[in-house]
Motif scaffolding. Structure first.
Motif, mmCIF file in Angstrom:
data_model
loop_
_atom_site.group_PDB
_atom_site.id
_atom_site.type_symbol
_atom_site.label_atom_id
_atom_site.label_comp_id
_atom_site.label_asym_id
_atom_site.label_seq_id
_atom_site.Cartn_x
_atom_site.Cartn_y
_atom_site.Cartn_z
ATOM 1 N N PRO A 137 -4.512 -11.289 5.674
ATOM 2 C CA PRO A 137 -2.771 -11.166 5.482
ATOM 3 C C PRO A 137 -2.432 -9.286 5.848
ATOM 4 C CG PRO A 137 -3.882 -12.283 3.803
ATOM 5 C CD PRO A 137 -5.022 -11.710 4.698
ATOM 6 N N PRO A 138 -1.097 -9.968 6.225
ATOM 7 C CA PRO A 138 -0.726 -8.133 6.055
ATOM 8 C C PRO A 138 0.156 -8.100 5.355
ATOM 9 C CG PRO A 138 0.638 -9.771 7.035
ATOM 10 C CD PRO A 138 -0.242 -10.838 6.234
ATOM 11 N N ASP A 139 0.193 -6.374 4.554
ATOM 12 C CA ASP A 139 0.892 -5.592 4.147
ATOM 13 C C ASP A 139 2.862 -5.766 3.833
ATOM 14 O OD1 ASP A 139 0.744 -3.192 1.729
ATOM 15 O OD2 ASP A 139 2.248 -2.362 3.374
ATOM 16 N N LEU A 140 2.724 -6.081 2.955
ATOM 17 C CA LEU A 140 4.046 -6.796 2.763
ATOM 18 C C LEU A 140 5.163 -5.209 2.603
ATOM 19 C CD1 LEU A 140 4.661 -9.995 1.719
ATOM 20 C CD2 LEU A 140 4.030 -9.191 3.895
ATOM 21 N N SER A 141 4.814 -4.256 2.192
ATOM 22 C CA SER A 141 5.708 -2.482 1.949
ATOM 23 C C SER A 141 6.813 -2.373 2.493
ATOM 24 C CB SER A 141 4.883 -1.520 2.282
ATOM 25 O OG SER A 141 4.055 -1.486 1.423
ATOM 26 N N LEU A 142 6.595 -2.956 4.583
ATOM 27 C CA LEU A 142 8.181 -2.637 4.796
ATOM 28 C C LEU A 142 8.297 -3.796 5.012
ATOM 29 C CD1 LEU A 142 6.698 0.517 6.426
ATOM 30 C CD2 LEU A 142 8.150 0.845 4.719
ATOM 31 N N LYS A 193 0.884 -1.074 0.234
ATOM 32 C CA LYS A 193 -0.123 -0.182 0.000
ATOM 33 C C LYS A 193 0.906 1.516 -0.317
ATOM 34 C CE LYS A 193 -0.669 0.219 5.564
ATOM 35 N NZ LYS A 193 -1.650 0.103 5.977
ATOM 36 N N TYR A 194 2.152 1.233 0.389
ATOM 37 C CA TYR A 194 2.941 2.156 0.073
ATOM 38 C C TYR A 194 3.912 2.472 -1.245
ATOM 39 C CZ TYR A 194 2.209 2.084 5.154
ATOM 40 O OH TYR A 194 1.378 2.687 6.591
ATOM 41 N N LEU A 195 3.577 1.960 -2.295
ATOM 42 C CA LEU A 195 4.458 1.751 -3.751
ATOM 43 C C LEU A 195 2.613 1.793 -4.761
ATOM 44 C CD1 LEU A 195 6.481 1.637 -4.836
ATOM 45 C CD2 LEU A 195 5.972 -0.868 -5.716
ATOM 46 N N ARG A 196 2.848 2.856 -5.650
ATOM 47 C CA ARG A 196 2.548 2.904 -7.297
ATOM 48 C C ARG A 196 2.622 2.393 -7.872
ATOM 49 N NH1 ARG A 196 -1.941 7.514 -5.164
ATOM 50 N NH2 ARG A 196 -0.617 8.726 -3.021
ATOM 51 N N TYR A 197 2.042 1.825 -8.352
ATOM 52 C CA TYR A 197 1.680 1.780 -10.031
ATOM 53 C C TYR A 197 2.688 2.318 -10.318
ATOM 54 C CZ TYR A 197 -1.376 -2.508 -9.385
ATOM 55 O OH TYR A 197 -2.250 -3.359 -8.965
ATOM 56 N N SER A 198 2.520 3.468 -10.826
ATOM 57 C CA SER A 198 2.973 4.070 -11.626
ATOM 58 C C SER A 198 4.952 4.392 -10.824
ATOM 59 C CB SER A 198 2.822 5.577 -11.295
ATOM 60 O OG SER A 198 2.918 6.253 -9.874
ATOM 61 N N ILE A 231 12.010 -11.986 -5.353
ATOM 62 C CA ILE A 231 11.457 -11.312 -4.835
ATOM 63 C C ILE A 231 11.990 -10.505 -3.839
ATOM 64 C CG2 ILE A 231 8.963 -12.119 -3.024
ATOM 65 C CD1 ILE A 231 8.712 -14.547 -5.067
ATOM 66 N N THR A 232 12.942 -11.677 -3.209
ATOM 67 C CA THR A 232 13.459 -10.523 -1.555
ATOM 68 C C THR A 232 13.960 -9.502 -1.973
ATOM 69 O OG1 THR A 232 14.157 -12.617 -1.123
ATOM 70 C CG2 THR A 232 15.444 -10.966 -0.164
ATOM 71 N N ALA A 233 14.611 -8.403 -3.374
ATOM 72 C CA ALA A 233 15.225 -7.507 -4.193
ATOM 73 C C ALA A 233 13.768 -6.685 -4.389
ATOM 74 C CB ALA A 233 15.749 -7.899 -4.944
ATOM 75 N N PHE A 234 12.979 -7.532 -4.691
ATOM 76 C CA PHE A 234 12.029 -6.644 -4.914
ATOM 77 C C PHE A 234 11.046 -5.854 -3.588
ATOM 78 C CE2 PHE A 234 6.979 -6.180 -5.778
ATOM 79 C CZ PHE A 234 7.173 -5.156 -6.568
ATOM 80 N N LEU A 235 11.247 -7.273 -2.553
ATOM 81 C CA LEU A 235 10.304 -6.616 -1.310
ATOM 82 C C LEU A 235 11.220 -5.329 -0.398
ATOM 83 C CD1 LEU A 235 8.815 -9.868 0.134
ATOM 84 C CD2 LEU A 235 8.197 -7.160 -0.903
ATOM 85 N N GLU A 236 12.758 -5.699 -1.291
ATOM 86 C CA GLU A 236 13.702 -4.866 -0.716
ATOM 87 C C GLU A 236 13.523 -3.378 -1.612
ATOM 88 O OE1 GLU A 236 18.565 -3.644 -0.088
ATOM 89 O OE2 GLU A 236 17.715 -5.690 -0.372
#
Length: 245
Positions: free
Chosen positions: A109-114, A59-64, A200-205
């Motif tokens: 399920p939790p948001d994974l932004s952070l 939720k803290y990341l936008r598609y744009s 996937i880890t790099a993307f979440l980082e």
């Protein structure tokens, strides 16, 4: 007073570290992520959106913003990474409602932004590789790093079916998990799945701090500026002290 404050900060840091090790089992694999590898980030975004975004939002990341940072076009993002019908400038949310989540999983399920900032990249990487089949669990899966996790393995098609190897019973009578072994191969071999988990880890980082990409590039110019400024300051100092004996 200053000494007391430093000791208090040090103690708090030790407590946080101990808590993180307890939650993560203290047995983490090195993720080896590289935020400068744009191809890895792009693969991680694709894997995350296909296998994780059905339940977990960012939720803290936008598609744009994701498109701009990862070198993707609006068309590529909207056609291949957007499965909720959200607008290009909106945050990455899930289509699943809270009622549906409660009925299927017992909780939202939790948001994974952070997650990468709170748990660390090594924790995420190890977690993704630590699922194993467990018939005693409601969904048939468990996790060596995070025991009794309330979610199945989202990447089982890629990894295959993994079983746990148990050691001798401890003082409580429980047999600790000593190892994991893939008994039925998935679409990827061990090396390929490790790379997928790393992507996937790099993307979440990245999702935890998108500004990190620009900060790294700006840092190079900042260092060059400081080096040039130091040289000019040295020349100025030399000029001022030319006639001083």
């Amino acid at each position: 007073m200053r000494t007391f404050k430093k000791l208090a900060i040090l103690a708090a840091g030790l407590l946080v570290s101990a808590g993180a090790l307890a939650a993560g089992g203290g047995d983490l694999q090195h993720a080896g992520t590289d935020l400068g590898d744009r191809a890895s980030l792009q693969r991680g975004a694709q894997l995350y959106m296909n296998y994780c975004s059905g339940c977990h939002s960012l939720k803290y990341l936008r598609y744009s913003r994701m498109a701009e940072d990862l070198g993707l076009t609006e068309e590529e993002v909207m056609n291949n990474l957007n499965f909720t019908g959200a607008k290009f400038g909106e945050q990455i949310q899930v289509a699943m409602t809270a009622e549906q989540a409660g009925a299927w999983f017992g909780q939202v399920p939790p948001d994974l932004s952070l997650t990468a900032r709170s748990r660390g990249s090594d924790w995420i990487y190890t977690y993704l590789k630590s699922f194993y089949l467990d018939e005693s669990r409601p969904l048939g899966w468990n996790n060596k790093l995070f025991p009794n996790a309330s979610m199945p393995n989202p990447l089982w098609e890629l990894q295959g079916l993994q079983h746990a190897e148990f050691g001798e019973p401890d003082a409580t009578g429980e047999r600790p998990v000593t190892g994991l072994k893939v008994t039925h191969a998935g679409k990827l071999d061990a090396e390929g799945f490790s790379q997928a988990a790393r992507d996937i880890t790099a993307f979440l980082e990245y999702a935890g701090e998108p500004a990190a990409l620009k900060r790294q590039s700006i840092g190079v110019w900042a260092i060059l500026f400081l080096a040039m400024f130091t040289f000019l300051a040295w020349l100025l100092k030399k000029e001022f002290w030319r006639d001083v004996k």
